[in-house]
Design a protein around this motif. Structure first.
Motif, PDB file in Angstrom:
ATOM      1  N   THR A 115      11.257  17.537 -25.526  1.00 38.36           N
ATOM      2  CA  THR A 115      10.773  16.597 -26.526  1.00 38.36           C
ATOM      3  C   THR A 115      11.607  16.615 -27.812  1.00 38.36           C
ATOM      4  OG1 THR A 115       8.821  15.832 -27.731  1.00 38.36           O
ATOM      5  CG2 THR A 115       9.148  18.215 -27.586  1.00 38.36           C
ATOM      6  N   THR A 116      11.649  15.477 -28.473  1.00 37.99           N
ATOM      7  CA  THR A 116      12.211  15.373 -29.822  1.00 37.99           C
ATOM      8  C   THR A 116      11.099  15.129 -30.848  1.00 37.99           C
ATOM      9  OG1 THR A 116      12.589  12.984 -29.569  1.00 37.99           O
ATOM     10  CG2 THR A 116      14.415  14.469 -28.983  1.00 37.99           C
ATOM     11  N   SER A 117       9.863  15.378 -30.444  1.00 42.18           N
ATOM     12  CA  SER A 117       8.712  15.103 -31.311  1.00 42.18           C
ATOM     13  C   SER A 117       8.181  16.322 -32.041  1.00 42.18           C
ATOM     14  CB  SER A 117       7.570  14.496 -30.475  1.00 42.18           C
ATOM     15  OG  SER A 117       7.961  13.263 -29.920  1.00 42.18           O
ATOM     16  N   ALA A 118       8.859  17.464 -31.898  1.00 39.34           N
ATOM     17  CA  ALA A 118       8.355  18.696 -32.519  1.00 39.34           C
ATOM     18  C   ALA A 118       8.796  18.760 -33.984  1.00 39.34           C
ATOM     19  CB  ALA A 118       8.854  19.919 -31.749  1.00 39.34           C
ATOM     20  N   TRP A 119       8.146  17.928 -34.776  1.00 37.25           N
ATOM     21  CA  TRP A 119       8.423  17.817 -36.205  1.00 37.25           C
ATOM     22  C   TRP A 119       7.228  18.303 -36.999  1.00 37.25           C
ATOM     23  CZ3 TRP A 119      12.353  15.205 -39.193  1.00 37.25           C
ATOM     24  CH2 TRP A 119      13.461  14.808 -38.443  1.00 37.25           C
ATOM     25  N   ILE A 120       7.523  18.968 -38.116  1.00 41.07           N
ATOM     26  CA  ILE A 120       6.504  19.441 -39.046  1.00 41.07           C
ATOM     27  C   ILE A 120       6.765  18.799 -40.398  1.00 41.07           C
ATOM     28  CG2 ILE A 120       5.801  21.443 -40.435  1.00 41.07           C
ATOM     29  CD1 ILE A 120       6.175  23.187 -38.008  1.00 41.07           C
ATOM     30  N   SER A 121       5.740  18.225 -40.999  1.00 44.99           N
ATOM     31  CA  SER A 121       5.851  17.698 -42.360  1.00 44.99           C
ATOM     32  C   SER A 121       5.254  18.699 -43.342  1.00 44.99           C
ATOM     33  CB  SER A 121       5.108  16.362 -42.480  1.00 44.99           C
ATOM     34  OG  SER A 121       5.093  15.937 -43.838  1.00 44.99           O
ATOM     35  N   LEU A 122       5.924  18.884 -44.471  1.00 46.02           N
ATOM     36  CA  LEU A 122       5.411  19.769 -45.506  1.00 46.02           C
ATOM     37  C   LEU A 122       4.878  18.997 -46.710  1.00 46.02           C
ATOM     38  CD1 LEU A 122       7.665  21.571 -43.893  1.00 46.02           C
ATOM     39  CD2 LEU A 122       7.284  23.128 -45.775  1.00 46.02           C
ATOM     40  N   THR A 123       4.834  17.680 -46.597  1.00 44.20           N
ATOM     41  CA  THR A 123       4.312  16.865 -47.688  1.00 44.20           C
ATOM     42  C   THR A 123       2.879  16.441 -47.382  1.00 44.20           C
ATOM     43  OG1 THR A 123       5.147  14.797 -46.731  1.00 44.20           O
ATOM     44  CG2 THR A 123       6.608  16.000 -48.232  1.00 44.20           C
ATOM     45  N   LEU A 124       2.119  16.250 -48.429  1.00 40.69           N
ATOM     46  CA  LEU A 124       0.744  15.779 -48.298  1.00 40.69           C
ATOM     47  C   LEU A 124       0.695  14.324 -48.731  1.00 40.69           C
ATOM     48  CD1 LEU A 124      -1.055  18.872 -49.868  1.00 40.69           C
ATOM     49  CD2 LEU A 124      -0.834  18.320 -47.445  1.00 40.69           C
ATOM     50  N   PRO A 125       0.160  13.439 -47.906  1.00 39.05           N
ATOM     51  CA  PRO A 125       0.192  12.009 -48.232  1.00 39.05           C
ATOM     52  C   PRO A 125      -0.654  11.680 -49.448  1.00 39.05           C
ATOM     53  CG  PRO A 125      -1.164  12.411 -46.282  1.00 39.05           C
ATOM     54  CD  PRO A 125      -0.494  13.703 -46.616  1.00 39.05           C
ATOM     55  N   GLY A 126      -0.033  11.056 -50.452  1.00 40.41           N
ATOM     56  CA  GLY A 126      -0.759  10.568 -51.615  1.00 40.41           C
ATOM     57  C   GLY A 126      -1.243  11.656 -52.544  1.00 40.41           C
ATOM     58  N   GLY A 127      -0.890  11.554 -53.795  1.00 43.79           N
ATOM     59  CA  GLY A 127      -1.458  12.442 -54.796  1.00 43.79           C
ATOM     60  C   GLY A 127      -0.910  13.850 -54.806  1.00 43.79           C
ATOM     61  N   ASP A 128       0.180  14.113 -54.082  1.00 39.51           N
ATOM     62  CA  ASP A 128       0.773  15.448 -54.097  1.00 39.51           C
ATOM     63  C   ASP A 128       1.613  15.579 -55.360  1.00 39.51           C
ATOM     64  OD1 ASP A 128       1.737  17.908 -53.567  1.00 39.51           O
ATOM     65  OD2 ASP A 128       2.671  17.418 -51.657  1.00 39.51           O
ATOM     66  N   ALA A 129       1.098  16.297 -56.351  1.00 41.15           N
ATOM     67  CA  ALA A 129       1.748  16.363 -57.655  1.00 41.15           C
ATOM     68  C   ALA A 129       3.092  17.072 -57.586  1.00 41.15           C
ATOM     69  CB  ALA A 129       0.835  17.070 -58.650  1.00 41.15           C
ATOM     70  N   ALA A 130       3.241  18.002 -56.680  1.00 39.35           N
ATOM     71  CA  ALA A 130       4.490  18.770 -56.573  1.00 39.35           C
ATOM     72  C   ALA A 130       5.040  18.615 -55.162  1.00 39.35           C
ATOM     73  CB  ALA A 130       4.241  20.233 -56.904  1.00 39.35           C
ATOM     74  N   VAL A 131       5.806  17.544 -54.938  1.00 42.10           N
ATOM     75  CA  VAL A 131       6.401  17.340 -53.620  1.00 42.10           C
ATOM     76  C   VAL A 131       7.424  18.442 -53.386  1.00 42.10           C
ATOM     77  CG1 VAL A 131       7.762  15.786 -52.178  1.00 42.10           C
ATOM     78  CG2 VAL A 131       6.080  14.857 -53.773  1.00 42.10           C
ATOM     79  N   PRO A 132       7.324  19.192 -52.288  1.00 40.87           N
ATOM     80  CA  PRO A 132       8.249  20.313 -52.075  1.00 40.87           C
ATOM     81  C   PRO A 132       9.668  19.815 -51.850  1.00 40.87           C
ATOM     82  CG  PRO A 132       6.960  19.917 -50.101  1.00 40.87           C
ATOM     83  CD  PRO A 132       6.370  19.034 -51.163  1.00 40.87           C
ATOM     84  N   CYS A 133      10.641  20.646 -52.210  1.00 45.01           N
ATOM     85  CA  CYS A 133      12.041  20.301 -51.941  1.00 45.01           C
ATOM     86  C   CYS A 133      12.277  20.219 -50.439  1.00 45.01           C
ATOM     87  CB  CYS A 133      12.966  21.328 -52.577  1.00 45.01           C
ATOM     88  SG  CYS A 133      12.944  21.321 -54.379  1.00 45.01           S
TER      89      CYS A 133
END
Length: 215
Positions: A115-133
């Motif tokens: 699979t090429t679907s094994a992705w992890i997101s570290l961002t939270l949708p909407g209102g995330d005051a500190a988007v991680p680098c």
């Protein structure tokens, strides 16, 4: 110390060599820019791979930030008996909206190793005051090895090595759960930069580690 290049991907043997190469990339091609923390020298986007990563890398030990390296060593001592993915990104990897994302990735790759679907997101949708680098991680099995890519929306590359070695530890953890060796660590940085306040220190490091074949 010069990078190998294959299909547009730069490749370095060690973390220290990659660090110097990325610094030189920004130093040579960067332009004046601005970031939330202040003025920067902003380089073009960069995609690269590192074969071997260690805190004991001689270039990091000689030219890296010794105080920060010592702090990371103390963190490792505290976390030695824990599972992988501790540190600043640990909560987003292990418990984001109640999901252990590393456990999910391992299960997916066991069930569908192609699979090429094994992705992890570290961002939270909407209102995330500190988007991680670091915004995402991708895992894939190629040639019976686990390849991992870390995607950075922006990175202060003068301190980039402080993120690369912990990412390798995450890669090794997932590879171990799958019973596979780890391949290279791939990194994509959309906005690689150094702070103007660090420019003299960057220049000193690059002067101390000359380019290959430099006079």
């Amino acid at each position: 110390m010069q990078a190998r290049e294959d299909n547009g991907v730069r490749r370095w043997e060690t973390c220290g060599r990659a660090w110097i190469g990325v610094l030189r990339h920004v130093w040579a091609a960067g332009v004046a820019g601005m970031e939330d923390a202040g003025p920067i020298i902003e380089g073009p986007p960069l995609l690269f791979e590192i074969d071997s990563l260690s805190w004991e890398d001689p270039i990091l030990r000689e030219y890296g930030d010794r105080a920060r390296l010592a702090h990371r060593a103390r963190e490792r001592d505290r976390e030695r008996d824990r599972d992988a993915a501790a540190g600043r990104y640990g909560p987003r990897l292990r418990d984001i909206d109640g999901v252990d994302q590393l456990h999910w990735v391992v299960g997916l790759l066991r069930a569908r190793p192609w699979t090429t679907s094994a992705w992890i997101s570290l961002t939270l949708p909407g209102g995330d005051a500190a988007v991680p680098c670091l915004t995402a991680l991708s895992f894939r099995i190629r040639g019976y090895r686990l390849i991992m890519t870390g995607m950075f929306r922006s990175q202060d590359v003068f301190r980039g090595y402080l993120a690369y070695v912990p990412l390798r530890e995450v890669q090794l953890h997932v590879a171990g759960r799958l019973g596979l060796p780890a391949g290279p660590l791939r990194i994509f940085v959309d906005v690689p930069h150094v702070r103007v306040a660090d420019a003299e220190r960057v220049a000193a490091v690059l002067a101390a580690v000359p380019e290959p074949n430099a006079a």
